[in-house]
Write a protein that holds these residues in place. Structure first.
Motif, short mmCIF file in Angstrom:
data_model
loop_
_atom_site.label_atom_id
_atom_site.label_comp_id
_atom_site.label_asym_id
_atom_site.label_seq_id
_atom_site.Cartn_x
_atom_site.Cartn_y
_atom_site.Cartn_z
N VAL A 93 40.53 38.51 29.58
CA VAL A 93 39.34 37.75 29.97
C VAL A 93 39.54 37.35 31.42
CG1 VAL A 93 38.96 36.91 27.62
CG2 VAL A 93 40.25 35.49 29.23
N MET A 94 38.48 36.93 32.09
CA MET A 94 38.58 36.66 33.52
C MET A 94 39.59 35.56 33.83
SD MET A 94 34.92 37.31 35.34
CE MET A 94 33.98 36.04 34.48
N ALA A 95 39.63 34.51 33.01
CA ALA A 95 40.57 33.42 33.27
C ALA A 95 42.02 33.90 33.18
CB ALA A 95 40.32 32.27 32.30
N MET A 96 42.29 34.81 32.24
CA MET A 96 43.64 35.36 32.12
C MET A 96 43.99 36.19 33.35
SD MET A 96 46.38 35.41 30.36
CE MET A 96 47.88 36.25 30.86
N CYS A 97 43.05 36.98 33.83
CA CYS A 97 43.28 37.76 35.04
C CYS A 97 43.58 36.85 36.22
CB CYS A 97 42.06 38.64 35.35
SG CYS A 97 41.76 39.96 34.16
N ARG A 98 42.91 35.70 36.26
CA ARG A 98 43.16 34.76 37.35
C ARG A 98 44.58 34.19 37.29
NH1 ARG A 98 39.31 32.14 40.30
NH2 ARG A 98 38.19 34.09 39.99
N ILE A 99 45.06 33.88 36.08
CA ILE A 99 46.43 33.40 35.94
C ILE A 99 47.42 34.45 36.42
CG2 ILE A 99 48.23 32.89 34.24
CD1 ILE A 99 46.19 31.34 32.63
N VAL A 100 47.21 35.70 36.01
CA VAL A 100 48.11 36.79 36.41
C VAL A 100 48.15 36.91 37.93
CG1 VAL A 100 48.50 39.28 36.28
CG2 VAL A 100 47.79 38.03 34.24
N GLU A 101 47.00 36.80 38.55
CA GLU A 101 46.94 36.89 40.02
C GLU A 101 47.67 35.72 40.65
OE1 GLU A 101 45.91 36.39 44.02
OE2 GLU A 101 45.14 34.99 42.52
N GLU A 102 47.47 34.52 40.11
CA GLU A 102 48.12 33.33 40.68
C GLU A 102 49.63 33.38 40.52
OE1 GLU A 102 46.30 29.95 38.82
OE2 GLU A 102 44.43 30.15 39.95
N GLU A 103 50.11 34.04 39.48
CA GLU A 103 51.55 34.14 39.24
C GLU A 103 52.18 35.32 39.97
OE1 GLU A 103 53.32 31.84 37.91
OE2 GLU A 103 51.60 30.62 37.32
N GLY A 104 51.41 36.03 40.78
CA GLY A 104 51.95 37.07 41.64
C GLY A 104 52.26 38.38 40.95
N MET A 105 51.64 38.61 39.80
CA MET A 105 51.90 39.84 39.05
C MET A 105 50.82 40.88 39.31
SD MET A 105 53.08 37.95 35.51
CE MET A 105 52.94 39.45 34.52
#
Length: 443
Positions: free
Chosen positions: A70-82
């Motif tokens: 989901v979009m919020a999960m994609c945002r977490i992945v981006e914020e964590e540098g993955m």
């Protein structure tokens, strides 16, 4: 039920996740409801990144979004540098809509369509993981039409079979995925790819299975990939810059499950790469992995409301909840097992054994067999743990049941990240031909 992450039993005797009382979540958002412990998700991401950083090797950790996208999960992945793996245009669209950097997206799949390839090239994603000879030629042709050169990995089946359920084992020779190492197709794929002018071959990829609790399979895969890399370099002068060893890292669903710490998996992989490539004086490649379940699996909890029950003396007691195989098909597909508790009476001792039934019109719609619980009443809230991976992702509208909402919780705050489906969502794509008799709606 084992309490993962920030989950605990609070002073009211209720299950609490991310500092939020589960009964309050039910009151605000209804049930069924997927609840994600955001703190635990971020901790899992950091465990992988930190473990690879400690190895001293170049690396990419790409979240396998098929587990939960989901979009919020994609945002977490981006914020964590993955980085991020996608396997369809829908997952790719979700990532792009979330603002995920396209250059950190890898596109998997054994049957990518022309439309999907064009969409991914236009977005300028970072890498395609090529699965077969048809795709190899098709990707080169489309890239040529668009006057681009795209980066690729070749998916290899190394003949390593991990100890997993037969339906989710993918590394063995008999697999729908990838170029086989044993019959020579992998070598031919490297020869062909290296000659195609619109493709840049970065290296090779393998995935040996899922829910893996040991490291020997990863060591064997690394050894085979290294041996293949050396052969390719010696015979046709191609040097791989990237070795991708996939995912499959296990999590604890029930007490019998014995996953290893993330750092143990990563050290086994990086040590195997250093040993096998180092002894052959081969430039140490960049290591990629693709955790999915191990990032989100135990961070997810599904909340249900208990409805009816049926007690068959001397046989079993069925307790039905307001969800089932529509929001968690894994028990029906894989005979997957789960733990659960009454979230509103979490501190009470078990007094009966019940089996949790879903509401679908299917005898096979059973979520949990033989679960120890306090005396269950209608209206109780059942919390099923470890439902973060492949539950929302595989949910359906069977029986025209609406899919649940998704909430992230962290430090006492809850945020709705996916709305519960409405009746309008259910019929939104339906059409009635003009030739059919028009009748007035009854609702």
């Amino acid at each position: 039920m084992y309490l993962h992450g920030t989950s605990k039993i609070n002073g009211q005797g209720h299950l609490e996740i991310g500092g939020v009382d589960a009964t309050k979540l039910v009151a605000e958002y209804g049930t069924p409801l997927y609840v994600f412990d955001e703190t635990l998700v971020r901790e899992r991401c950091r465990e992988f990144v930190d473990a690879f950083r400690a190895s001293g090797l170049k690396f990419q950790v790409a979240y396998a979004s098929k587990a939960f996208c989901v979009m919020a999960m994609c945002r977490i992945v981006e914020e964590e540098g993955m980085s991020l793996d996608v396997v369809s245009d829908g997952e790719l669209y979700t990532a792009l809509q979330a603002g995920f950097p396209a250059e950190r997206i890898h596109f998997h799949g054994n049957n990518k369509t022309i439309d999907e390839i064009e969409m991914a090239i236009d977005a300028k994603i970072g890498c395609f993981v090529v699965d077969n000879f048809i795709e190899l030629q098709m990707l080169n042709a489309i890239a040529g039409e668009k006057r681009q050169k795209v980066k690729i990995l070749l998916r290899i089946t190394p003949g390593v079979e991990a100890h997993t359920h037969e339906y989710i084992s993918t590394g063995q020779t008999d697999s729908k995925f990838g170029f086989d190492l044993g019959n020579g197709s992998a070598f031919r794929a490297v020869e062909e790819a290296s000659k195609l002018s619109h493709l840049e071959l970065l290296g090779i990829h393998s995935h040996i299975g899922s829910q893996i609790f040991e490291v020997e399979g990863f060591r064997m895969a690394a050894e085979k990939m290294a041996s293949f890399a050396v052969q390719v370099r010696q015979e046709i002068g191609v040097t791989f810059k990237v070795i991708n060893l996939g995912g499959g890292f296990g999590i604890r669903y029930v007490n019998e499950d014995t996953p290893l710490p993330v750092s143990v998996y990563v050290k086994a992989i990086t040590d195997a790469i250093k040993d096998n490539f180092g002894r052959n004086e081969y430039p140490l490649p960049e290591i990629w992995v693709e955790p999915g379940r191990s990032i989100v699996g135990d961070a997810g909890t599904t909340l249900y409301t208990v409805g009816t029950s049926k007690d068959i003396p001397g046989v079993r007691k069925y307790v039905s909840v307001d969800g089932g195989m529509t929001d968690n098909p894994r028990p029906a597909l894989y005979e997957a097992v789960y733990e659960a508790m009454l979230a509103n009476r979490a501190s009470e001792e078990p007094t009966e054994v019940v089996s949790i039934a879903g509401k679908c019109c299917e005898s096979g719609d059973m979520l949990i067999w033989d679960l120890n619980l306090p005396k269950v009443n209608s209206g109780d809230v059942l919390a099923v743990s470890c439902t973060g991976a492949y539950n929302y992702a595989m949910a359906s509208n069977y029986n025209r049941i609406r899919r649940p909402g998704v909430v992230f919780v962290s430090e006492g705050q809850s945020d709705l990240v996916v709305k519960r489906e409405t009746f309008d969502n259910i019929v939104g794509n339906d059409l009635i031909p003009a030739r059919m008799k028009q009748v007035s709606k009854t609702v």
